[in-house]
Scaffold this active site. Structure first.
Site, PDB file in Angstrom:
ATOM      1  N   GLY A 185      24.274  17.046 -18.567  1.00 31.84           N
ATOM      2  CA  GLY A 185      23.777  17.021 -19.778  1.00 31.84           C
ATOM      3  C   GLY A 185      22.323  16.932 -20.022  1.00 31.84           C
ATOM      4  O   GLY A 185      21.586  15.725 -19.342  1.00 31.84           O
ATOM      5  N   PRO A 186      21.447  16.591 -21.311  1.00 32.58           N
ATOM      6  CA  PRO A 186      20.563  15.890 -21.410  1.00 32.58           C
ATOM      7  C   PRO A 186      20.141  13.787 -21.540  1.00 32.58           C
ATOM      8  O   PRO A 186      21.506  13.781 -21.049  1.00 32.58           O
ATOM      9  CB  PRO A 186      20.131  16.236 -23.086  1.00 32.58           C
ATOM     10  CG  PRO A 186      20.835  17.233 -23.587  1.00 32.58           C
ATOM     11  CD  PRO A 186      22.227  17.078 -22.491  1.00 32.58           C
ATOM     12  N   GLY A 188      20.403  10.374 -22.125  1.00 35.09           N
ATOM     13  CA  GLY A 188      20.509   9.727 -23.510  1.00 35.09           C
ATOM     14  C   GLY A 188      22.211  10.210 -24.267  1.00 35.09           C
ATOM     15  O   GLY A 188      21.516   9.802 -25.059  1.00 35.09           O
ATOM     16  N   GLY A 190      24.348  10.156 -22.892  1.00 33.08           N
ATOM     17  CA  GLY A 190      25.804   9.270 -22.700  1.00 33.08           C
ATOM     18  C   GLY A 190      26.641   8.976 -21.306  1.00 33.08           C
ATOM     19  O   GLY A 190      28.410   8.806 -21.049  1.00 33.08           O
ATOM     20  N   HIS A 408      -3.898  18.177 -46.298  1.00 29.74           N
ATOM     21  CA  HIS A 408      -4.117  18.352 -45.064  1.00 29.74           C
ATOM     22  C   HIS A 408      -2.450  18.522 -44.828  1.00 29.74           C
ATOM     23  O   HIS A 408      -1.603  19.778 -44.280  1.00 29.74           O
ATOM     24  CB  HIS A 408      -4.447  17.705 -43.273  1.00 29.74           C
ATOM     25  CG  HIS A 408      -3.416  18.268 -42.189  1.00 29.74           C
ATOM     26  ND1 HIS A 408      -4.375  19.458 -41.503  1.00 29.74           N
ATOM     27  CD2 HIS A 408      -1.906  18.384 -41.770  1.00 29.74           C
ATOM     28  CE1 HIS A 408      -4.408  19.636 -40.955  1.00 29.74           C
ATOM     29  NE2 HIS A 408      -2.399  18.990 -40.024  1.00 29.74           N
ATOM     30  N   GLU A 409      -1.816  17.635 -45.028  1.00 35.15           N
ATOM     31  CA  GLU A 409      -0.799  17.064 -45.535  1.00 35.15           C
ATOM     32  C   GLU A 409       0.030  17.690 -46.670  1.00 35.15           C
ATOM     33  O   GLU A 409       1.372  18.507 -46.582  1.00 35.15           O
ATOM     34  CB  GLU A 409       0.106  16.258 -45.531  1.00 35.15           C
ATOM     35  CG  GLU A 409      -0.281  15.145 -43.813  1.00 35.15           C
ATOM     36  CD  GLU A 409       0.095  15.353 -42.547  1.00 35.15           C
ATOM     37  OE1 GLU A 409       0.444  14.807 -42.901  1.00 35.15           O
ATOM     38  OE2 GLU A 409      -0.680  15.309 -41.683  1.00 35.15           O
ATOM     39  N   HIS A 412       0.804  21.509 -45.466  1.00 35.38           N
ATOM     40  CA  HIS A 412       1.933  21.622 -44.558  1.00 35.38           C
ATOM     41  C   HIS A 412       3.299  21.969 -45.900  1.00 35.38           C
ATOM     42  O   HIS A 412       4.085  22.405 -45.510  1.00 35.38           O
ATOM     43  CB  HIS A 412       2.144  20.210 -43.762  1.00 35.38           C
ATOM     44  CG  HIS A 412       1.528  20.552 -42.210  1.00 35.38           C
ATOM     45  ND1 HIS A 412       1.456  21.500 -41.586  1.00 35.38           N
ATOM     46  CD2 HIS A 412       1.014  19.658 -42.115  1.00 35.38           C
ATOM     47  CE1 HIS A 412       0.561  21.075 -40.804  1.00 35.38           C
ATOM     48  NE2 HIS A 412       0.353  20.563 -40.649  1.00 35.38           N
TER      49      HIS A 412
HETATM   50  P1  ADP Z   1      22.543   9.071 -20.069  1.00 37.50           P
HETATM   51  O1  ADP Z   1      23.394   8.341 -19.089  1.00 37.50           O
HETATM   52  O2  ADP Z   1      23.540  10.370 -20.702  1.00 37.50           O
HETATM   53  O3  ADP Z   1      20.953   9.564 -20.073  1.00 37.50           O
HETATM   54  P2  ADP Z   1      23.054   6.623 -21.623  1.00 37.50           P
HETATM   55  O4  ADP Z   1      24.638   6.742 -21.245  1.00 37.50           O
HETATM   56  O5  ADP Z   1      22.280   5.396 -20.744  1.00 37.50           O
HETATM   57  O6  ADP Z   1      22.299   8.264 -20.788  1.00 37.50           O
HETATM   58  O7  ADP Z   1      23.010   6.120 -22.590  1.00 37.50           O
HETATM   59  C1  ADP Z   1      22.177   4.874 -23.198  1.00 37.50           C
HETATM   60  C2  ADP Z   1      22.996   4.579 -24.276  1.00 37.50           C
HETATM   61  O8  ADP Z   1      23.189   4.991 -25.348  1.00 37.50           O
HETATM   62  C3  ADP Z   1      24.596   3.832 -23.939  1.00 37.50           C
HETATM   63  O9  ADP Z   1      24.458   2.373 -23.712  1.00 37.50           O
HETATM   64  C4  ADP Z   1      24.728   4.100 -25.379  1.00 37.50           C
HETATM   65  O10 ADP Z   1      24.966   2.063 -25.924  1.00 37.50           O
HETATM   66  C5  ADP Z   1      24.003   4.894 -26.068  1.00 37.50           C
HETATM   67  N1  ADP Z   1      24.722   5.897 -25.930  1.00 37.50           N
HETATM   68  C6  ADP Z   1      24.188   7.055 -26.291  1.00 37.50           C
HETATM   69  N2  ADP Z   1      25.853   7.847 -25.650  1.00 37.50           N
HETATM   70  C7  ADP Z   1      27.158   7.087 -26.371  1.00 37.50           C
HETATM   71  C8  ADP Z   1      27.951   7.562 -27.094  1.00 37.50           C
HETATM   72  N3  ADP Z   1      28.470   9.490 -26.749  1.00 37.50           N
HETATM   73  N4  ADP Z   1      28.631   7.161 -27.433  1.00 37.50           N
HETATM   74  C9  ADP Z   1      28.297   6.167 -28.245  1.00 37.50           C
HETATM   75  N5  ADP Z   1      26.726   5.572 -27.217  1.00 37.50           N
HETATM   76  C10 ADP Z   1      25.975   6.068 -27.031  1.00 37.50           C
HETATM   77 ZN    ZN Z   2      -0.882  18.850 -39.762  1.00 39.65          ZN
END
Ligand code: ADP
Ligand code: ZN
Length: 606
Positions: A185-186, A188, A190, A408-409, A412
């Site tokens: 997964g991408p 961040g 979790g 400009h804004e 948009h």
């Molecule tokens: P990854 O390993 O996928 O890059 P992490 O597990 O390191 O992401 O996520 C970083 C932080 O983001 C975690 O420590 C938590 O605080 C928060 N986080 C990410 N996903 C979740 C989730 N599903 N539920 C709660 N907190 C999350």
């Molecule tokens: Zn612009």
């Protein structure tokens, strides 16, 4: 490690530079050689004017000032003749020391020795001393409660916890426990958190390491680290080994864009496979690996008995986001006016990590204002800060620049507001943030997973709206639109090349290489020059058509444009509601105008 790849490169470059310098120095010294008898003949003919003797090597200068070298078997006889002719003689001792110092051979030996020394140092320092590389196993008190918004992934992993807690129950009949789980997964979303939660739920130690730590400069270092890691883990089984960024090690062999040495990575990968295959029964070590590039992984990693359980983790949807926000809000002091579902609605595309960051930034924002709890406005400000960068209050802007930005804004915003397929406007601001002079924020009504052609065209038109408004009002262009144009071109390119949205070129994908290939410069194009030209023309056509339409929209709503820009200049930030009010009042005044005009027309004499 302190001996990084960069240092190594610099070292090599310096060595090469020295070698080249030595070569030059030698080439310069190199004189044409003649045989001894020629030299003696010249000497007898009194053609030599000057002589330098260095050991047995004689450098002679003749009367035309030409220099050459020869080797004398017996310098004494030469000397006698030279003295007789009154030739200037210079002598040097054999230049032993200096030439030895610059000898490339010696240089290589010294460098080699140094590298060997460094390598030994690296190998010697195992995990025990390398506390930065592996987090010592500890019992974590993170549980599934802390992970929200990804219920499917959690469900799949409940069983893994069971394996760790109660391995005897599963191995009783001779079966063995699955060893590898791959979380994809991408960033961040979790993945790390989930791995920690497994360890926490099962109450077992958690070892973690990043794939990029395995891939070192020197062949064999990564492999020995893998063995060390598994040795330690086996001693404290049952436990979890978490390998983040497994793609750094496990890229399929021969794939481009790999970092570190190829051999080193292969050896590391092999060591990993050997370790995974070599568990004895009774050692319950589960390896959880994470990656955001499952497509580049070596198939050997995914074979049965290795990472055969694969869990997909997607960015959360609106309900998931609300739950994640709730997890993090629990640790903070929230005001009564905060509605997390509204926050969730206004944060499409945010990952868990970004939501956690949002909540934290909100708390800091409220604390900065000496508040006792967090309010909606703090969250809103924190979100702007995350999405658009911090406000640049100190920036000096001329009145003209502000005016151009406002139009400009407004451009948009009007296009976005009037096109049925575009995402509605959420907020417009002409406060400079980050690198932007102003921002128009749009927020989709729902989480979109696929985009229609009309939606994409609306997006391009919205992007072009800024520049077109500048053109209509000021009849000039500023550089402020460059990122707009870039994004618009990108969308148009994808529409043609990836999503088959061109009538002319048909439903075919025209991209061959992914980004990692592009980086290494080995782009293979599978279409002809002719097609490339057609692609270019189709992209141009989309942009040109969108530009014309945008022009028509804005010229038709010029009153709205002026009104919106003026309001922006006054209050700097406008939200969706205000935009709507201005739009409606503009409609009414326009209708009035038309009515007036109609009356006038009727009263005109025919
Ligand atoms: P990854 O390993 O996928 O890059 P992490 O597990 O390191 O992401 O996520 C970083 C932080 O983001 C975690 O420590 C938590 O605080 C928060 N986080 C990410 N996903 C979740 C989730 N599903 N539920 C709660 N907190 C999350
Ligand atoms: Zn612009």
């Amino acid at each position: 490690m302190n001996f990084s790849f960069r240092n190594f490169l610099i070292l090599i470059l310096v060595a090469i530079a020295v070698l080249i310098a030595v070569d030059f120095w030698k080439a310069e010294k190199k004189l044409p050689e003649v045989d001894y008898s020629t030299f003696m003949a010249q000497l007898n003919d009194k053609e030599i004017t000057k002589v330098t003797i260095e050991g047995g090597i004689i450098t002679a200068t003749d009367k035309f000032d030409r220099q050459y070298q020869t080797f004398a078997p017996d310098v004494k006889t030469v000397l006698e003749k030279l003295e007789k002719q009154n030739i200037t003689i210079t002598t040097h001792p054999l230049k032993g020391t200096s030439s030895l110092l610059f000898s490339p051979l010696l240089l290589i030996i010294v460098l080699g020795g140094w590298m060997y020394f460094l390598m030994r140092q690296q190998k010697g320092s195992g995990f025990a001393k390398n506390s930065t590389l592996i987090t010592p196993a500890k019992k974590l008190n993170i549980t599934f409660e802390d992970v929200a918004g990804i219920p499917e992934a959690k469900e799949e992993l409940v069983e893994t916890v069971e394996f760790l807690k109660n391995s005897g129950k599963f191995t009783k009949l001779g079966g063995h426990i699955p060893k590898g789980v791959l979380l994809q997964g991408p960033p961040g979303t979790g993945k790390t958190l989930l791995a920690k939660a497994i360890a926490g739920e099962a109450g077992v130690p958690f070892y973690s390491m990043s794939g990029s730590d395995f891939v070192e400069m020197f062949v064999g270092v990564g492999a020995s680290r893998v063995r060390n890691l598994f040795d330690q883990a086996k001693k404290s089984a049952p436990c979890i080994i978490f390998i983040d960024e497994i793609d750094a090690v496990g890229r399929s062999r021969g794939a481009a864009g790999a970092q570190g040495g190829q051999d080193e990575r292969e050896q590391t990968l092999n060591a990993l496979l050997v370790e995974m295959d070599g568990f004895k029964s009774g050692e319950t070590v589960i390896i959880v690996a994470a990656t955001n590039r499952p497509d580049v992984l070596d198939p050997a990693l995914l074979r049965p008995g290795r990472f055969d359980r694969q869990v997909n983790i997607l960015p959360p949807d609106v309900k998931g986001r609300e739950k994640i926000l709730a997890v993090h809000a629990k640790k903070l002091i929230m005001g009564k006016d905060v509605a997390l579902f509204k926050v969730a609605k206004s944060t499409p595309g945010f990952t868990g990590a970004e939501l956690a960051n949002l909540m934290n930034e909100s708390a800091l924002m409220a604390a900065r204002k000496n508040k006792n709890f967090i309010e909606t406005i703090d969250i809103e400000e924190a979100k702007d800060r995350i999405l658009m960068g911090a406000e640049r209050k100190g920036m000096v802007i001329t009145e003209q620049e502000r005016k151009v930005t406002a139009y400009h804004e407004a451009g948009h915003a009007i296009v976005a507001e009037l096109l049925p397929d575009a995402d509605p406007v959420h907020k417009i601001t002409i406060i400079p943030r980050g690198r932007a002079m102003g921002v128009t924020q749009q927020i989709p009504l729902d989480d979109r997973h696929s985009y229609s052609r009309e939606y994409l065209r609306s997006r391009i038109m919205t992007l072009l709206g800024g520049r077109t408004a500048e053109e209509i009002i000021f009849n000039q262009f500023t550089t402020g639109a460059s990122s707009d144009l870039q994004s618009a071109t990108e969308i148009a390119t994808k529409m043609i090349c990836e999503w088959g949205m061109s009538d002319l070129l048909g439903p075919r994908a025209y991209v061959v290489a992914d980004q990692s290939f592009l980086q290494t410069g080995t782009v293979k194009r599978s279409y002809s020059e002719e097609t490339a030209r057609a692609i270019d023309m189709e992209i141009n056509k989309i942009i040109e058509d969108c530009y014309q339409e945008t022009m028509i929209i804005l010229e038709g709503k010029i009153g709205f444009l002026h009104k919106l820009a003026e309001t922006l200049l006054l209050s700097e930030t406008i939200d969706a509601e205000e935009v709507n009010i201005i739009l409606k009042s503009n409609e009414i005044s326009r209708q009035n105008e038309e009515m007036l005009r109609g009356r006038q027309q009727r009263t005109l004499p025919t």
